[in-house]
Scaffold this motif. Structure first.
Motif, PDB file in Angstrom:
ATOM      1  N   CYS A  21       0.797  -1.432   0.111  1.00 44.03           N
ATOM      2  CA  CYS A  21      -0.036  -0.017   0.148  1.00 44.03           C
ATOM      3  C   CYS A  21       0.870   1.198  -0.078  1.00 44.03           C
ATOM      4  O   CYS A  21       2.240   1.228   0.185  1.00 44.03           O
ATOM      5  CB  CYS A  21      -0.849  -0.025   1.181  1.00 44.03           C
ATOM      6  SG  CYS A  21      -0.157   0.501   2.743  1.00 44.03           S
ATOM      7  N   CYS A  37       2.912   1.793   3.178  1.00 46.52           N
ATOM      8  CA  CYS A  37       3.892   0.723   3.293  1.00 46.52           C
ATOM      9  C   CYS A  37       5.228   1.052   2.213  1.00 46.52           C
ATOM     10  O   CYS A  37       6.409   0.762   2.450  1.00 46.52           O
ATOM     11  CB  CYS A  37       3.325  -0.643   3.060  1.00 46.52           C
ATOM     12  SG  CYS A  37       2.618  -0.841   4.596  1.00 46.52           S
ATOM     13  N   ARG A  40       7.198   3.415   4.001  1.00 45.10           N
ATOM     14  CA  ARG A  40       7.569   2.843   5.438  1.00 45.10           C
ATOM     15  C   ARG A  40       8.653   1.835   4.822  1.00 45.10           C
ATOM     16  O   ARG A  40       9.613   1.743   5.674  1.00 45.10           O
ATOM     17  CB  ARG A  40       6.453   1.932   5.794  1.00 45.10           C
ATOM     18  CG  ARG A  40       5.607   2.646   6.688  1.00 45.10           C
ATOM     19  CD  ARG A  40       4.533   1.732   7.066  1.00 45.10           C
ATOM     20  NE  ARG A  40       3.444   2.309   7.754  1.00 45.10           N
ATOM     21  CZ  ARG A  40       1.911   2.083   7.827  1.00 45.10           C
ATOM     22  NH1 ARG A  40       1.904   0.923   7.305  1.00 45.10           N
ATOM     23  NH2 ARG A  40       1.187   2.691   8.501  1.00 45.10           N
ATOM     24  N   CYS A  81       0.696  -3.767   9.250  1.00 46.39           N
ATOM     25  CA  CYS A  81      -0.102  -2.871   8.205  1.00 46.39           C
ATOM     26  C   CYS A  81      -1.449  -3.760   8.022  1.00 46.39           C
ATOM     27  O   CYS A  81      -1.391  -4.984   8.173  1.00 46.39           O
ATOM     28  CB  CYS A  81       0.495  -2.725   7.095  1.00 46.39           C
ATOM     29  SG  CYS A  81      -0.849  -1.803   5.913  1.00 46.39           S
ATOM     30  N   GLN A 126      -3.818  -3.646   6.008  1.00 45.13           N
ATOM     31  CA  GLN A 126      -4.178  -3.889   4.437  1.00 45.13           C
ATOM     32  C   GLN A 126      -3.852  -5.232   3.995  1.00 45.13           C
ATOM     33  O   GLN A 126      -3.092  -5.742   4.237  1.00 45.13           O
ATOM     34  CB  GLN A 126      -3.306  -2.747   3.318  1.00 45.13           C
ATOM     35  CG  GLN A 126      -3.639  -1.378   3.522  1.00 45.13           C
ATOM     36  CD  GLN A 126      -4.700  -0.769   3.285  1.00 45.13           C
ATOM     37  OE1 GLN A 126      -5.554  -1.315   2.414  1.00 45.13           O
ATOM     38  NE2 GLN A 126      -5.206   0.257   3.760  1.00 45.13           N
ATOM     39  N   CYS A 163      -0.491  -5.983   2.093  1.00 44.99           N
ATOM     40  CA  CYS A 163       0.690  -6.052   2.831  1.00 44.99           C
ATOM     41  C   CYS A 163       0.618  -7.122   3.733  1.00 44.99           C
ATOM     42  O   CYS A 163       1.708  -7.716   4.110  1.00 44.99           O
ATOM     43  CB  CYS A 163       0.539  -4.586   3.457  1.00 44.99           C
ATOM     44  SG  CYS A 163       0.195  -3.264   2.471  1.00 44.99           S
TER      45      CYS A 163
HETATM   46 ZN   LIG Z   1       0.502  -1.421   4.052  1.00 50.15          ZN
END
Ligand SMILES: [Zn+2]
Ligand SMILES: [Zn+2]
Length: 421
Positions: free
Chosen positions: A194, A197, A200, A211, A213, A216
């Motif tokens: 995502c 991320c 990140r 995360c 999502q 992820c």
């Molecule tokens: Zn994510």
């Protein structure tokens, strides 16, 4: 005259209305009581701090510091409404040389925090956190006891089925090793992460592990556990925490993807969660932070702490126990006057009850007895006490139990005795 425009509270900043106060008070008063049992002392720090405290304390590349702080510039100074309290408590401990006065401190706080979150997602921008910080020990038994205290707190407010998740993220040395492992592993699949991320990956790769999502999560599922990359000292510290929790009969699960959002954590991290809350199920988060005191100018001092979110905790309580879990009756006795001649007697009687520690209220608008009875009902009064000229002359009053309708005529001192039982 045109009607004046109504002014609303700032977005994401809630009023806590009287109906929500019994639950709020239950959570706060239980903190004072239970934390006191464990030897924690209360500390209060300012709502504003030097912005540098959070940049250095929480970490420049965390979500909070990057986009969620309320920062105000005043001349040369930059101050920020506190987004969390750990850095503040450590700042206070360092500033007042607490660790020179005593090697070990157990502190707790209750108060509002501020984060510029998206209100459309139902997140609040002002919210109360209740937390503890044990400063000055690297001993794994402090980690264990802090986790046990968090669990004891939720038991004390009547919240069952709280799950304790535990992990170790090691020291900065262990994390460098693990960071490289993750970078290599996720590199080929960066495009599938995502948006959050993807950024990140560069600045805080561990956060990809927690995360929410789906895409992820699938990628994170392939990561080996951090535990396998702990050095000997961090590994044996973690084993000790686990052994002590087992010894104490504290249930927990090891969650390899638990990383927490702050840079300051070292070794033990934990979260307490409640399944009634769905995907965002955390009600408490915490961990060990062995470098923060030194980073903020103090001595080397191992520390462990946690923060409880009052909003998710209240929600979990309502989901399971029901809204009436902590409904205190604000008025035990409603003192009703049959006519205006006895108003002063009503004031005197109400005061007598209050002085005896019985919550009492009365009418202030010279309304009919019937209207007064309606008020008593609306206030949820447990009893009404009816005062008329005859009652005043006889010194005895009719006490009516509102739920059962039972009535009894008693002298005022006997009413006090009866209700104080
Ligand atoms: Zn994510
Ligand atoms: Zn280590």
């Amino acid at each position: 005259m045109a009607k004046a425009r109504k002014i609303r509270a700032p977005r994401g900043m809630p009023d806590i209305l009287p109906e929500a106060m019994p639950l709020t008070r239950l959570m706060e008063e239980t903190a004072h009581r239970v934390f006191g049992l464990y030897g924690f002392e209360e500390i209060r720090t300012p709502l504003f701090e030097d912005t540098a405290l959070f940049k250095r304390g929480i970490g420049e590349s965390t979500d909070i510091v990057e986009k969620e702080m309320y920062t105000f510039v005043e001349g040369e100074d930059s101050i920020t409404l506190r987004p969390e309290a750990t850095a503040c408590v450590v700042r206070a401990a360092v500033e007042h040389d607490l660790l020179k006065k005593r090697g070990f401190w157990k502190l707790y706080y209750v108060g509002p925090m501020f984060r510029k979150e998206r209100p459309q997602a139902g997140r609040l921008r002002q919210f109360v956190q209740i937390g503890v910080e044990a400063l000055g020990s690297a001993d794994p038994s402090v980690d264990a006891e802090t986790i046990i205290l968090a669990a004891a707190y939720f038991k004390a407010i009547g919240l069952d089925n709280v799950k304790v998740k535990l992990n170790s993220i090691g020291c900065p040395g262990c994390r460098t090793t693990y960071r490289n492992v993750l970078k290599e592993l996720f590199n080929g699949r960066r495009a599938n992460l995502c948006e959050d991320c993807r950024s990140r990956y560069e600045r805080n790769i561990f956060r990809i592990l927690d995360c929410k999502q789906d895409a992820c999560k699938a990628i994170a599922a392939e990561a080996p556990p951090m535990r396998e990359y702990l050095d000997d000292a961090c590994s044996s510290h973690f084993e000790d925490v686990i052994a002590m929790l087992r010894e104490a009969g504290q249930e927990f699960v090891i969650d390899d993807h638990l990383v927490r959002g702050f840079d300051y954590y070292t070794r033990t991290v934990f979260e307490l969660a409640h399944s009634s809350l769905g995907a965002r199920d955390a009600i408490c988060g915490g961990g060990r932070y062995d470098n923060l005191v030194a980073e903020l100018g103090g001595p080397d001092a191992g520390c462990v702490g946690f923060a409880i979110g009052v909003v998710p905790t209240a929600l979990a309580l309502k989901n399971t126990v029901g809204a009436c879990a902590a409904t205190a009756v604000p008025v035990a006795v409603y003192v009703a006057a049959v006519n205006n001649d006895v108003r002063r007697d009503c004031l005197r009687i109400t005061e007598t009850l209050r002085h005896a520690g019985i919550s009492a209220d009365r009418d202030y608008e010279n309304r009919s007895l019937k209207a007064q009875m309606r008020s008593a009902n609306r206030l949820g009064a447990r009893y009404t006490l009816v005062v008329g000229p005859d009652e005043v002359a006889a010194g005895a009053f009719k006490l009516k139990h509102m739920e059962t309708g039972e009535e009894e005529t008693l002298a005022l001192e006997n009413i006090v005795k009866r209700l104080c039982k």
